[in-house]
Design an enzyme around this catalytic site. Structure first.
Site, short mmCIF file in Angstrom:
data_model
loop_
_atom_site.label_atom_id
_atom_site.label_comp_id
_atom_site.label_asym_id
_atom_site.label_seq_id
_atom_site.Cartn_x
_atom_site.Cartn_y
_atom_site.Cartn_z
N ASP A 33 64.99 126.17 21.23
CA ASP A 33 64.77 125.23 21.83
C ASP A 33 65.10 124.06 21.38
OD1 ASP A 33 63.06 124.45 24.63
OD2 ASP A 33 63.27 122.56 23.90
N ILE A 34 65.69 123.43 21.88
CA ILE A 34 66.89 121.56 21.13
C ILE A 34 65.51 121.07 21.53
CG2 ILE A 34 67.11 120.25 23.42
CD1 ILE A 34 69.80 119.88 22.54
N ASN A 91 57.65 127.80 33.16
CA ASN A 91 57.18 126.97 34.35
C ASN A 91 58.12 127.48 35.93
OD1 ASN A 91 55.75 125.29 32.59
ND2 ASN A 91 57.82 124.36 31.31
N GLU A 99 62.12 121.53 34.03
CA GLU A 99 62.73 120.70 34.17
C GLU A 99 64.43 121.57 34.32
OE1 GLU A 99 62.63 119.55 30.36
OE2 GLU A 99 60.70 118.04 30.33
N VAL A 100 64.50 123.14 34.40
CA VAL A 100 66.08 123.51 33.38
C VAL A 100 65.46 124.24 35.04
CG1 VAL A 100 67.90 124.89 32.45
CG2 VAL A 100 66.44 122.85 32.02
N HIS A 104 63.38 130.20 33.25
CA HIS A 104 63.73 130.95 31.29
C HIS A 104 62.22 131.10 31.72
CE1 HIS A 104 63.60 126.60 32.72
NE2 HIS A 104 62.08 126.76 31.67
N HIS A 106 59.47 130.70 27.98
CA HIS A 106 59.21 130.09 26.62
C HIS A 106 58.05 131.36 25.86
CE1 HIS A 106 59.79 125.58 28.24
NE2 HIS A 106 59.99 126.64 29.21
#
Ligand code: 5GP
Length: 121
Positions: A33-34, A91, A99-100, A104, A106
């Site tokens: 993750d960025i 999420n 958000e994206v 995905h 995490h």
């Protein structure tokens, strides 16, 4: 919600934006993750175009679903975090804080992660 092929993870999958890759196979791509929230914070995403766990579990073939979740487990083992423990989180949608809009998971590890949520108000 229809899939937006211009979302950031779609661009990463197409190689248009770089990522710090941790693992890749036919079904999944995993990368750091960025904006890490723990010493280990990896995102695992399916190769297919799915907005969320909702359409993934509705529309994906069994092989895609199995391949994706096997990849999540593989990443945890490859990172060496199984013995100490780790957390996976997905999420979904606005209330879920997504958000994206590309499904995905995490994967957090590397320290005691504390309670899952604050007590409900
Ligand atoms: P969400 O809130 O959708 O569950 O999580 C999206 C995650 O993607 C966030 O943790 C955020 O830091 C991460 N992220 C957003 N843009 C990028 C990017 O360009 N590269 C990487 N590696 N992670 C990103």
């Amino acid at each position: 919600m229809s899939y937006d092929s211009d979302n950031i993870f779609a661009k990463i999958l197409r190689g248009e934006i770089p990522c710090d890759k941790v693992y890749e196979d036919d079904w999944a791509l995993a990368f750091n993750d960025i904006n890490p929230q723990a010493p280990v914070h990896v995102l695992v995403i399916p190769k297919g175009a799915y907005v969320s766990i909702d359409d993934f579990t509705t529309d994906a073939e069994d092989a895609e679903i199995a391949g994706f979740y096997r990849a999540v487990g593989h990443v945890a083992r490859a990172l060496g975090v199984v013995e100490a423990g780790y957390r996976t989180l997905n999420n979904t949608g606005a209330d879920g804080g997504q958000e994206v809009p590309h499904f995905h998971v995490h994967l957090f590890a590397g320290r005691p992660l504390g309670p899952m949520l604050s007590p409900a108000l």
